[in-house]
Design a protein around this motif. Structure first.
Motif, PDB file in Angstrom:
ATOM      1  N   PHE A  19      51.460  32.980  49.297  1.00 57.69           N
ATOM      2  CA  PHE A  19      50.681  32.455  50.415  1.00 57.69           C
ATOM      3  C   PHE A  19      49.354  33.193  50.559  1.00 57.69           C
ATOM      4  O   PHE A  19      48.319  32.583  50.853  1.00 57.69           O
ATOM      5  N   ALA A  20      49.375  34.506  50.353  1.00 58.11           N
ATOM      6  CA  ALA A  20      48.143  35.298  50.460  1.00 58.11           C
ATOM      7  C   ALA A  20      47.147  34.888  49.377  1.00 58.11           C
ATOM      8  O   ALA A  20      45.945  34.731  49.640  1.00 58.11           O
ATOM      9  N   PHE A  21      47.622  34.711  48.140  1.00 61.04           N
ATOM     10  CA  PHE A  21      46.741  34.311  47.038  1.00 61.04           C
ATOM     11  C   PHE A  21      46.155  32.924  47.286  1.00 61.04           C
ATOM     12  O   PHE A  21      44.952  32.699  47.100  1.00 61.04           O
ATOM     13  N   VAL A  22      47.006  31.987  47.675  1.00 66.11           N
ATOM     14  CA  VAL A  22      46.534  30.615  47.924  1.00 66.11           C
ATOM     15  C   VAL A  22      45.512  30.607  49.056  1.00 66.11           C
ATOM     16  O   VAL A  22      44.484  29.917  48.986  1.00 66.11           O
ATOM     17  N   ASP A  23      45.771  31.385  50.093  1.00 63.72           N
ATOM     18  CA  ASP A  23      44.858  31.470  51.231  1.00 63.72           C
ATOM     19  C   ASP A  23      43.496  31.993  50.788  1.00 63.72           C
ATOM     20  O   ASP A  23      42.442  31.461  51.163  1.00 63.72           O
ATOM     21  N   TYR A  24      43.494  33.040  49.960  1.00 66.18           N
ATOM     22  CA  TYR A  24      42.225  33.620  49.496  1.00 66.18           C
ATOM     23  C   TYR A  24      41.460  32.617  48.643  1.00 66.18           C
ATOM     24  O   TYR A  24      40.239  32.432  48.816  1.00 66.18           O
ATOM     25  N   LEU A  25      42.143  31.974  47.716  1.00 63.32           N
ATOM     26  CA  LEU A  25      41.484  31.003  46.835  1.00 63.32           C
ATOM     27  C   LEU A  25      40.909  29.839  47.625  1.00 63.32           C
ATOM     28  O   LEU A  25      39.866  29.280  47.265  1.00 63.32           O
ATOM     29  N   THR A  26      41.580  29.460  48.708  1.00 59.94           N
ATOM     30  CA  THR A  26      41.103  28.351  49.534  1.00 59.94           C
ATOM     31  C   THR A  26      39.891  28.742  50.367  1.00 59.94           C
ATOM     32  O   THR A  26      38.907  27.993  50.471  1.00 59.94           O
ATOM     33  N   ARG A  27      39.934  29.951  50.927  1.00 60.72           N
ATOM     34  CA  ARG A  27      38.868  30.383  51.832  1.00 60.72           C
ATOM     35  C   ARG A  27      37.633  30.893  51.097  1.00 60.72           C
ATOM     36  O   ARG A  27      36.524  30.848  51.637  1.00 60.72           O
ATOM     37  N   PHE A  28      37.802  31.374  49.873  1.00 57.14           N
ATOM     38  CA  PHE A  28      36.662  31.923  49.122  1.00 57.14           C
ATOM     39  C   PHE A  28      36.601  31.279  47.734  1.00 57.14           C
ATOM     40  O   PHE A  28      36.826  31.939  46.714  1.00 57.14           O
ATOM     41  N   PRO A  29      36.282  29.993  47.677  1.00 58.67           N
ATOM     42  CA  PRO A  29      36.311  29.267  46.391  1.00 58.67           C
ATOM     43  C   PRO A  29      35.250  29.729  45.398  1.00 58.67           C
ATOM     44  O   PRO A  29      35.377  29.471  44.203  1.00 58.67           O
ATOM     45  N   ASP A  30      34.200  30.410  45.876  1.00 60.15           N
ATOM     46  CA  ASP A  30      33.137  30.848  44.975  1.00 60.15           C
ATOM     47  C   ASP A  30      33.345  32.261  44.449  1.00 60.15           C
ATOM     48  O   ASP A  30      32.466  32.818  43.783  1.00 60.15           O
ATOM     49  N   VAL A  31      34.485  32.856  44.769  1.00 67.05           N
ATOM     50  CA  VAL A  31      34.817  34.179  44.231  1.00 67.05           C
ATOM     51  C   VAL A  31      35.777  34.000  43.044  1.00 67.05           C
ATOM     52  O   VAL A  31      36.771  33.283  43.151  1.00 67.05           O
ATOM     53  N   GLN A  32      35.453  34.639  41.929  1.00 66.05           N
ATOM     54  CA  GLN A  32      36.361  34.596  40.779  1.00 66.05           C
ATOM     55  C   GLN A  32      37.572  35.460  41.080  1.00 66.05           C
ATOM     56  O   GLN A  32      37.442  36.666  41.309  1.00 66.05           O
ATOM     57  N   PHE A  33      38.732  34.854  41.080  1.00 73.13           N
ATOM     58  CA  PHE A  33      39.974  35.550  41.428  1.00 73.13           C
ATOM     59  C   PHE A  33      40.804  35.731  40.165  1.00 73.13           C
ATOM     60  O   PHE A  33      41.242  34.756  39.555  1.00 73.13           O
ATOM     61  N   ASP A  34      41.000  36.970  39.745  1.00 71.90           N
ATOM     62  CA  ASP A  34      41.783  37.279  38.551  1.00 71.90           C
ATOM     63  C   ASP A  34      43.085  37.956  38.963  1.00 71.90           C
ATOM     64  O   ASP A  34      43.079  39.095  39.457  1.00 71.90           O
ATOM     65  N   GLY A  35      44.202  37.270  38.803  1.00 70.23           N
ATOM     66  CA  GLY A  35      45.507  37.859  39.072  1.00 70.23           C
ATOM     67  C   GLY A  35      46.055  38.537  37.828  1.00 70.23           C
ATOM     68  O   GLY A  35      46.003  37.972  36.731  1.00 70.23           O
ATOM     69  N   ILE A  36      46.539  39.765  37.967  1.00 71.82           N
ATOM     70  CA  ILE A  36      47.031  40.542  36.830  1.00 71.82           C
ATOM     71  C   ILE A  36      48.464  40.962  37.121  1.00 71.82           C
ATOM     72  O   ILE A  36      48.706  41.807  37.989  1.00 71.82           O
ATOM     73  N   GLU A  37      49.420  40.379  36.408  1.00 71.33           N
ATOM     74  CA  GLU A  37      50.826  40.702  36.616  1.00 71.33           C
ATOM     75  C   GLU A  37      51.271  41.765  35.625  1.00 71.33           C
ATOM     76  O   GLU A  37      51.081  41.628  34.416  1.00 71.33           O
ATOM     77  N   SER A  38      51.852  42.838  36.127  1.00 71.74           N
ATOM     78  CA  SER A  38      52.317  43.918  35.256  1.00 71.74           C
ATOM     79  C   SER A  38      53.254  44.813  36.061  1.00 71.74           C
ATOM     80  O   SER A  38      53.525  44.566  37.232  1.00 71.74           O
ATOM     81  N   GLY A  39      53.748  45.862  35.411  1.00 75.47           N
ATOM     82  CA  GLY A  39      54.592  46.831  36.080  1.00 75.47           C
ATOM     83  C   GLY A  39      53.759  47.798  36.904  1.00 75.47           C
ATOM     84  O   GLY A  39      52.550  47.935  36.687  1.00 75.47           O
ATOM     85  N   PRO A  40      54.377  48.496  37.858  1.00 72.96           N
ATOM     86  CA  PRO A  40      53.630  49.398  38.747  1.00 72.96           C
ATOM     87  C   PRO A  40      52.811  50.460  38.010  1.00 72.96           C
ATOM     88  O   PRO A  40      51.692  50.765  38.420  1.00 72.96           O
ATOM     89  N   GLU A  41      53.349  51.024  36.931  1.00 67.95           N
ATOM     90  CA  GLU A  41      52.625  52.096  36.234  1.00 67.95           C
ATOM     91  C   GLU A  41      51.314  51.588  35.636  1.00 67.95           C
ATOM     92  O   GLU A  41      50.262  52.216  35.777  1.00 67.95           O
ATOM     93  N   LYS A  42      51.365  50.432  34.963  1.00 71.85           N
ATOM     94  CA  LYS A  42      50.142  49.887  34.376  1.00 71.85           C
ATOM     95  C   LYS A  42      49.162  49.439  35.454  1.00 71.85           C
ATOM     96  O   LYS A  42      47.943  49.562  35.293  1.00 71.85           O
TER      97      LYS A  42
END
Length: 303
Positions: A115-138
Motif C-alpha cells: 500500500f505504501a509503494f502504490v501510494d507513493y507511485l500514485t502521488r509522485f508519478p514523475d519520480v523514478q521509483f526503484d524497488g530493490i528486494e534483498s536480504g537485510p545484510e545486502k
C-alpha cells in the motif's frame, strides 16, 4: 619535465568505496557481483596509480588506512556525483523529477508495504521509483554505499550513521495443508510445531524467519529441522503441497490465493506472534524524493 598522465576509472573508485563500506574484498565483490580477484586487482592498481596504500589487508578483511580514509571519502563524493549525473540525465530524458531507491525484504503481495509503494507511485508519478528486494545484510550495505535511499526491514538493523523509526508489525502465520495435524488446534502456539519440518527461503525474510523458528523452538537436546531453499517465497510455499514441509510467513503472503494452503496465526503466550518493521536511512541523505517518502510514511503511519 615530463608529466605523468594518469587515468582513473570510476569503476576503480566504486570498488574502493564498496570495499571500505563492507570492510572486506570478498563481501564487496559479492555485493557488486564481480570476481573477488578482479576487484582486488583493480583496487591494487588504483593504489599504485595514486601512490597511496588504501587498505590494511588482514585475515579479518580490509581496513582503510589513515591516508586511505581521506582518499576514499573523496572517491565516495566523486562516485555519488557521477551517479547523480547519470540519474539526472536519464530522468530528464524520461521527463522524470528525481529518483528514489527503496530496499525491502518483505513479500509485496499485500499488506502495508504494498500500500505504501502504490501510494507513493500514485502521488509522485514523475519520480523514478526503484524497488530493490534483498536480504537485510545486502540492503544495509546498499544504504552504506548510498546505492539505496531507504530500507523497510524487520527491526534490529544497526550501523554507524544510520537512522530508523518504527513502522508497523505483521502477524506471523503457519502455512499448512488441510490434512496437517495442527489444523485441528483452535490456536497454534510455537511449541505445537516442534515436530514439523520447516522450509523457508534463503534470501529476503527467510534467514530472519529461520532464526525466529530456532529461537522459539530450540531447547536442550532438540533443534528444529529447518531447510533453506534458494528460491522465492512463492516457490517455497508451493513446495508445501509435497506434504513433507510446513513454513511460516507474514500476513502479507495472503495477498494471493494459494490452493490447498492454510494460513493460521501463530501465538505467543501473550497473544498473536508479530514481526516488527522499521524504516532505515542515512542521516546525511538529502534526496528530495526521500523527503516525499518520509511525508507519506508519516501520514499513513504516524507512530
Amino acid at each position: 619535465m615530463k608529466m605523468l598522465c594518469m587515468t582513473i576509472e570510476i569503476r576503480q573508485l566504486r570498488y574502493a568505496v564498496m570495499t571500505a563500506d563492507a570492510q572486506s574484498f570478498s563481501r564487496a565483490a559479492a555485493i557488486l557481483n564481480v570476481k573477488q580477484s578482479t576487484l582486488s586487482r583493480r583496487v591494487m592498481f588504483l593504489e599504485d596509480q595514486l601512490g597511496v596504500k588504501l587498505f590494511e589487508r588482514t585475515t579479518r578483511g580490509a581496513e582503510p588506512t589513515e591516508n586511505g580514509r581521506v582518499v576514499i571519502e573523496l572517491a565516495r563524493r566523486i562516485v555519488t556525483d557521477v551517479d547523480n549525473l547519470r540519474t539526472t540525465a536519464r530522468n530528464v530524458s524520461y521527463g522524470l523529477q528525481g529518483r528514489i531507491a527503496v530496499g525491502y525484504c518483505s513479500p509485496l503481495m499485500a499488506g502495508n508495504l504494498k500500500f505504501a509503494f502504490v501510494d507513493y507511485l500514485t502521488r509522485f508519478p514523475d519520480v523514478q521509483f526503484d524497488g530493490i528486494e534483498s536480504g537485510p545484510e545486502k540492503l544495509l550495505h546498499g544504504l552504506q554505499s548510498r546505492m539505496i535511499d531507504v530500507v523497510v526491514a524487520p527491526a534490529g538493523l544497526e550501523a554507524p550513521g544510520l537512522l530508523s523509526r518504527p513502522l508497523w508489525s505483521e502477524r506471523l502465520m503457519a502455512v499448512l495443508l488441510d490434512d496437517n495435524r495442527l489444523m485441528g488446534n483452535e490456536r497454534i502456539y510455537w511449541p505445537d510445531m516442534r515436530r514439523e519440518v520447516f522450509v523457508v527461503p534463503s534470501g529476503g525474510l527467510g534467514p530472519i524467519l529461520g532464526n525466529l523458528i530456532s529461537a522459539r523452538l530450540t531447547e536442550q537436546g532438540y533443534r528444529p529441522n529447518i531447510i533453506y531453499q534458494d528460491s522465492s517465497i512463492e516457490s517455497v510455499l508451493s513446495m508445501i503441497t509435497a506434504k513433507r514441509f510446513v513454513s511460516i510467513t507474514t500476513e502479507a503472503s495472503q495477498g494471493v490465493v494459494w490452493p490447498d494452503l492454510n494460513f493460521r496465526e501463530i501465538y505467543d503466550p501473550s497473544g498473536p506472534a508479530r514481526l516488527e518493521y522499521s524504516l532505515y536511512w542515512r542521516g546525511d541523505n538529502e534526496n528530495p524524493a526521500l523527503k516525499h517518502f518520509f511525508k507519506l510514511i508519516k501520514e499513513r503511519y504516524p507512530g
